[in-house]
Structure formats: C-alpha cells, structure tokens
Scaffold this active site. Structure first.
Site, mmCIF file in Angstrom:
data_model
loop_
_atom_site.group_PDB
_atom_site.id
_atom_site.type_symbol
_atom_site.label_atom_id
_atom_site.label_comp_id
_atom_site.label_asym_id
_atom_site.label_seq_id
_atom_site.Cartn_x
_atom_site.Cartn_y
_atom_site.Cartn_z
ATOM 1 N N ASN A 105 0.882 -1.175 0.000
ATOM 2 C CA ASN A 105 0.000 0.000 0.000
ATOM 3 C C ASN A 105 0.911 1.214 0.000
ATOM 4 O OD1 ASN A 105 -1.807 2.038 0.442
ATOM 5 N ND2 ASN A 105 -2.749 1.125 2.265
ATOM 6 N N ARG A 146 -2.482 -2.039 -3.602
ATOM 7 C CA ARG A 146 -3.684 -1.224 -3.447
ATOM 8 C C ARG A 146 -3.583 -0.041 -4.416
ATOM 9 N NH1 ARG A 146 -5.049 3.350 0.715
ATOM 10 N NH2 ARG A 146 -7.250 3.587 0.251
ATOM 11 N N HIS A 183 -13.046 2.687 -0.486
ATOM 12 C CA HIS A 183 -13.098 1.680 0.586
ATOM 13 C C HIS A 183 -13.702 0.369 0.086
ATOM 14 C CE1 HIS A 183 -13.352 5.021 3.893
ATOM 15 N NE2 HIS A 183 -12.100 4.632 3.744
ATOM 16 N N LEU A 241 -16.199 3.071 9.397
ATOM 17 C CA LEU A 241 -16.020 4.337 10.101
ATOM 18 C C LEU A 241 -14.589 4.406 10.645
ATOM 19 C CD1 LEU A 241 -19.386 4.321 12.142
ATOM 20 C CD2 LEU A 241 -18.979 5.229 9.841
ATOM 21 N N GLY A 242 -13.690 4.967 9.853
ATOM 22 C CA GLY A 242 -12.309 5.173 10.295
ATOM 23 C C GLY A 242 -12.029 6.664 10.285
ATOM 24 N N ASN A 243 -10.790 7.051 9.994
ATOM 25 C CA ASN A 243 -10.526 8.478 9.774
ATOM 26 C C ASN A 243 -11.318 8.945 8.570
ATOM 27 O OD1 ASN A 243 -8.818 9.742 11.631
ATOM 28 N ND2 ASN A 243 -7.146 8.406 10.951
ATOM 29 N N ARG A 298 -12.650 15.611 6.960
ATOM 30 C CA ARG A 298 -13.421 15.934 5.749
ATOM 31 C C ARG A 298 -14.873 16.227 6.099
ATOM 32 N NH1 ARG A 298 -11.656 10.599 3.064
ATOM 33 N NH2 ARG A 298 -9.440 10.945 2.803
ATOM 34 N N ARG A 308 -11.536 9.494 19.386
ATOM 35 C CA ARG A 308 -11.362 9.272 20.837
ATOM 36 C C ARG A 308 -11.320 10.607 21.577
ATOM 37 N NH1 ARG A 308 -6.826 4.963 19.550
ATOM 38 N NH2 ARG A 308 -6.606 6.562 17.974
ATOM 39 N N VAL A 336 -13.434 3.546 14.334
ATOM 40 C CA VAL A 336 -14.596 3.966 15.127
ATOM 41 C C VAL A 336 -15.632 2.845 15.175
ATOM 42 C CG1 VAL A 336 -16.477 5.641 15.300
ATOM 43 C CG2 VAL A 336 -14.210 6.390 14.502
ATOM 44 N N GLU A 369 -15.329 -0.352 14.911
ATOM 45 C CA GLU A 369 -14.947 -1.527 15.707
ATOM 46 C C GLU A 369 -14.816 -1.220 17.194
ATOM 47 O OE1 GLU A 369 -11.426 -3.429 13.970
ATOM 48 O OE2 GLU A 369 -12.219 -2.955 11.980
ATOM 49 N N ASN A 370 -14.556 0.069 17.505
ATOM 50 C CA ASN A 370 -14.162 0.383 18.892
ATOM 51 C C ASN A 370 -15.074 1.313 19.675
ATOM 52 O OD1 ASN A 370 -11.553 -1.044 18.931
ATOM 53 N ND2 ASN A 370 -11.051 0.393 17.301
ATOM 54 N N GLU A 403 -8.103 -5.208 5.078
ATOM 55 C CA GLU A 403 -7.947 -4.881 3.659
ATOM 56 C C GLU A 403 -6.749 -5.610 3.050
ATOM 57 O OE1 GLU A 403 -8.764 -0.627 4.976
ATOM 58 O OE2 GLU A 403 -9.221 -0.502 2.842
HETATM 59 P P1 ADP Z 1 -7.829 4.997 8.946
HETATM 60 O O1 ADP Z 1 -8.943 5.537 8.122
HETATM 61 O O2 ADP Z 1 -6.702 5.955 9.122
HETATM 62 O O3 ADP Z 1 -7.411 3.574 8.620
HETATM 63 P P2 ADP Z 1 -8.860 3.813 11.410
HETATM 64 O O4 ADP Z 1 -9.743 2.817 10.802
HETATM 65 O O5 ADP Z 1 -7.650 3.352 12.111
HETATM 66 O O6 ADP Z 1 -8.466 4.964 10.398
HETATM 67 O O7 ADP Z 1 -9.746 4.684 12.421
HETATM 68 C C1 ADP Z 1 -9.212 5.748 13.117
HETATM 69 C C2 ADP Z 1 -10.318 6.374 13.932
HETATM 70 O O8 ADP Z 1 -10.805 5.407 14.865
HETATM 71 C C3 ADP Z 1 -9.835 7.572 14.761
HETATM 72 O O9 ADP Z 1 -10.775 8.627 14.684
HETATM 73 C C4 ADP Z 1 -9.813 6.999 16.161
HETATM 74 O O10 ADP Z 1 -10.040 7.974 17.133
HETATM 75 C C5 ADP Z 1 -10.974 6.032 16.102
HETATM 76 N N1 ADP Z 1 -10.924 5.105 17.233
HETATM 77 C C6 ADP Z 1 -9.998 4.171 17.519
HETATM 78 N N2 ADP Z 1 -10.266 3.574 18.717
HETATM 79 C C7 ADP Z 1 -11.392 4.164 19.201
HETATM 80 C C8 ADP Z 1 -12.183 4.011 20.379
HETATM 81 N N3 ADP Z 1 -11.859 3.129 21.309
HETATM 82 N N4 ADP Z 1 -13.269 4.796 20.503
HETATM 83 C C9 ADP Z 1 -13.612 5.710 19.570
HETATM 84 N N5 ADP Z 1 -12.910 5.897 18.443
HETATM 85 C C10 ADP Z 1 -11.815 5.146 18.247
#
Ligand code: ADP
Length: 396
Positions: A8, A89, A178, A207-209, A239, A282, A329, A331-332, A382
């Site tokens: 990647n 990728r 994605h 739901l990531g960055n 964004r 977070r 986001v 997953e966590n 991925e």
């Molecule tokens: P990318 O798009 O860079 O691959 P990720 O999938 O790693 O991003 O997601 C990053 C996002 O996930 C960040 O906004 C981070 O704050 C959020 N995140 C990670 N762990 C948690 C958590 N325990 N609670 C809430 N948000 C989280």
C-alpha cells in the site's frame, strides 16, 4: 511455502505485509516512511512479532524496496523464494477497472491516466508498483482497486445530475472508495451469519478516519456514500462529507478563498476537526464527555449524517438483513454504534447494550435475539482481501 506481498504505497511512504497463501497468516509486515527526506525510517515486524527499526536516508521508492528486502534477509526470510505474487492497493480505477487486474505496461498507463481523478493517490500507488516490479521482476503484480467493488452500482446511484456531456468528458460521476473493505466485511458478515452472501441485503459502515457506508445487495455494491472523490458522504476526521456545493462558490466569492484553499478547507480542516478542533474520534468523545459543547455538536452531526444514510439504504435495499460496523470507530466505539442505530426497533433493529460493550475483538453480534436485523462488528482486513484477490487472479 507460498506467500503474497501486499503493498500500500503513498507518496512518501509504503506499508507492506507478507501473507501466507494457504493459512492466511501474516508472516511479516512493515512500514517504510519519510521517503525523499533527509532521515527516512523503516520498521519491520517478523512472524514472531519481533520488531526492528532503523533510520536512514531513503531517496525514492526503489531504495525503499531495497531497505525492505534487507529487512527480510536480516530476519532470515527468503522472500523472493516464497513469493507467488505482489498485490497493490490502487485507489482510483475509474470506470475501467471493475476487478483485480494483472499489471501490464498498458495497465500502468491506465492507472497513470486516472491520476487526474485521484492526484494525491494514483501517482503514489504507481511509484510503489514501479519500484516493486523492479524488486520482484519474476512474479505477477496485481492491482486491487478501492473503486472496483462499487462498479456494480446502477447508473441512478453513480450519476450526478449535471450536464451529461460535460460529465462524460471529464469522467465526473460517483466511483466510491473503501471497496476492498466493504467487500471483505460483506463476505465475512455472510460467513459469520452462515448464509450465502447472494441471499443478503447488507449495510456496511466503514467508520475510520475516512468513513463511508455501502448498501450491498446479494454481495454487490448498489450504492455508497463516497463519490467522485473520498470527500462526499459521511462526516470524517477532517473531511466535511456532504455539503451544499453552493457553499464552495459562496466561500470563494465572499471569503475570497481560492479553489485550492477550499479544497484544503473541506478535506483537511473540516469534519470532526473543523467542528470541534479535534480530528481523532477518541479525543472528540473524551471532550464531549467532559461537557465540551463543540465536541457534543460534532458527535451529533456525525451521528445525524450516518443515520440519514441508514434510512436511505434501508429504502434502497427494501429492508436489510445485516448491518456491520468496521474500522477504527466502527470496531471500537459502542457509543457511536448505539447512537447511530438508536430507536430503530420499529425497523427491526435492536442493539443489545451488553453485547455492544463487550470487550471482544473478533467478529461478533451486537443485536438482541429479537432483532430482525442482525447487527455485527466485523474487524476489517484490507490487506488480507488484497492478498485473496491477488491470488484469485494469478490462480494461486
Ligand atoms: P484509517 O482511516 O486511518 O485507517 P482507522 O480505521 O484506524 O483509520 O480509524 C481511526 C479512527 O478510529 C480515529 O478517529 C480513532 O479515534 C478512532 N478510534 C480508535 N479507537 C477508538 C475508540 N476506542 N473509541 C472511539 N474511536 C476510536
């Protein structure tokens, strides 16, 4: 042993992962970064989790692959001997690439031509491809496109209602991104619930960055929230997601912003960061918990937007069987999962608060037994999806 190397590549860095073709175990992974800067860096993790790092000047991607090869050699792995293919990728495949594709000279030219649509990504992906082909000239290299999974969207989903001739000339349409993650999660979810993917109507929330949602009907993407670029759709870390396009023109005319400044504003200084001063979810959650009004509003807008897409996709799919959350986001964050699906019992969607807050990490159910719709958390992978698609193409 046979293995696939997944690459990647960004403009000044690349990540790699060596994946065993049969067991799908990660044999090694690493990051080469700050390419072209006076002090570059390389980190390599072997199968036992042993990590080595070094700092040195890495003039270009080709030098970066030499550093990676040395790291493999130092850890006692003959990567060339084991390798059956390299999977890359590639962000933008336009309307031309709808499946993983063996990289020929022509494919490289096509990827380059699509750079106009993805100026930040495709040239960087191409730099990685060229360097990797030099490092591994004897195996097939395969491009796996972020857009490919969404090439099944019907015209009604991907067409913008603007002048048709202009749109065609400049290839202005929705492509979605994605796709590798959405595809992986849709298939993993089907496997998890023990039903053929062809029989399921699914909504996937990545739901990531960066963040996007996808409506998956029988394993095929029929709509997704990102558009011609990854800016459209959900509220993201930096964004804006959906916005009235007239706002851009207004800001150019009234606030005197240039086109580049508007681009930076919407891609880098908006979303959670623009609303609350924090781009990391977070931090936003922590601030909101402490009573920060801007952070609370950022969460409200984030949730409101995601719920709008849930509504849209429920209707487009004529009902849904499985909803899956994935990425950082998704997953966590039990809080965001429960807020996004709150109060939808009349649509057969009911989250179980105990399951939702379970500390488990793997794929898991978070809906109640009575919930007609199965709601899952599915960790995305991925790299594994790229490895699988690469092997499928080279016949591994
Ligand atoms: P990318 O798009 O860079 O691959 P990720 O999938 O790693 O991003 O997601 C990053 C996002 O996930 C960040 O906004 C981070 O704050 C959020 N995140 C990670 N762990 C948690 C958590 N325990 N609670 C809430 N948000 C989280």
């Amino acid at each position: 042993m046979s293995a696939v190397l997944v690459v990647n590549s960004g403009s000044s860095s690349f990540k790699y992962q060596l994946i065993d073709a049969e067991s799908e175990v990660t044999l090694a992974s690493g990051l080469v970064e700050r390419i072209g800067e006076p002090t570059g860096g390389a980190t390599h993790t072997d199968a036992a989790g042993e990590r080595t790092s070094l700092e040195l000047e890495i003039v270009d991607h080709t030098a970066g692959f030499a550093v990676m090869l040395e790291a493999f050699a130092a850890s006692g792995v003959d990567v060339v001997a084991d390798l059956v293919a390299v999977g890359h990728r590639v962000v933008q495949g336009g309307a031309r690439f709808f499946e993983p594709t063996i990289i020929t000279d022509l494919v490289r030219i096509n990827i380059d031509e699509l750079s106009g649509l993805a100026p930040l990504h495709n040239p960087a992906n191409l730099a990685g491809i060229i360097a990797a082909q030099k490092a591994f000239p004897d195996v097939s290299h395969v491009a796996v496109f972020d857009t490919a999974f969404h090439q099944t969207m019907p015209p009604a989903s991907y067409t913008y209602a603007i002048d048709a001739a202009l749109a065609e000339k400049y290839r202005v349409r929705r492509y979605g991104f994605h796709g590798t993650s959405h595809r992986f999660v849709a298939h993993a979810a089907a496997e998890f619930v023990g039903r053929p993917v062809e029989d399921l109507r699914q909504i996937v929330l990545h739901l990531g960055n960066g963040a996007s949602m996808c409506a998956v009907d029988g394993g095929r993407s029929i709509d997704t929230s990102m558009g011609m670029t990854p800016l459209e759709g959900l509220v993201m870390g930096t964004r804006s997601g959906d916005i009235d396009p007239a706002v851009l023109l207004y800001l150019q005319r009234r606030a005197g912003l240039s086109a580049d400044e508007v681009d930076t504003l919407l891609n880098k200084r908006s979303g959670l960061l623009g609303l609350s001063g924090r781009g990391d979810m977070r931090d936003v959650q922590t601030a909101a918990d402490a009573g920060d009004e801007a952070a609370k509003l950022a969460l409200d807008v984030y949730v409101h937007r995601a719920r709008s897409y849930i509504g849209a996709y429920l209707v487009e799919l004529r009902g849904v069987d499985v909803i899956s959350f994935t990425a950082g986001v998704g997953e966590n964050s039990p809080l965001l999962r429960s807020r996004i699906l709150a109060g939808l019992e009349s649509f057969g969607i009911e989250i179980d608060p105990v399951l939702n807050t379970s500390p488990d990490r793997g794929a898991r159910v978070i809906s109640t037994e009575n919930s007609r719709v199965t709601v899952l958390v599915v960790p995305t992978n991925e790299e594994l999806e790229i490895a699988r698609q690469t092997l499928a193409v080279v016949g591994g």
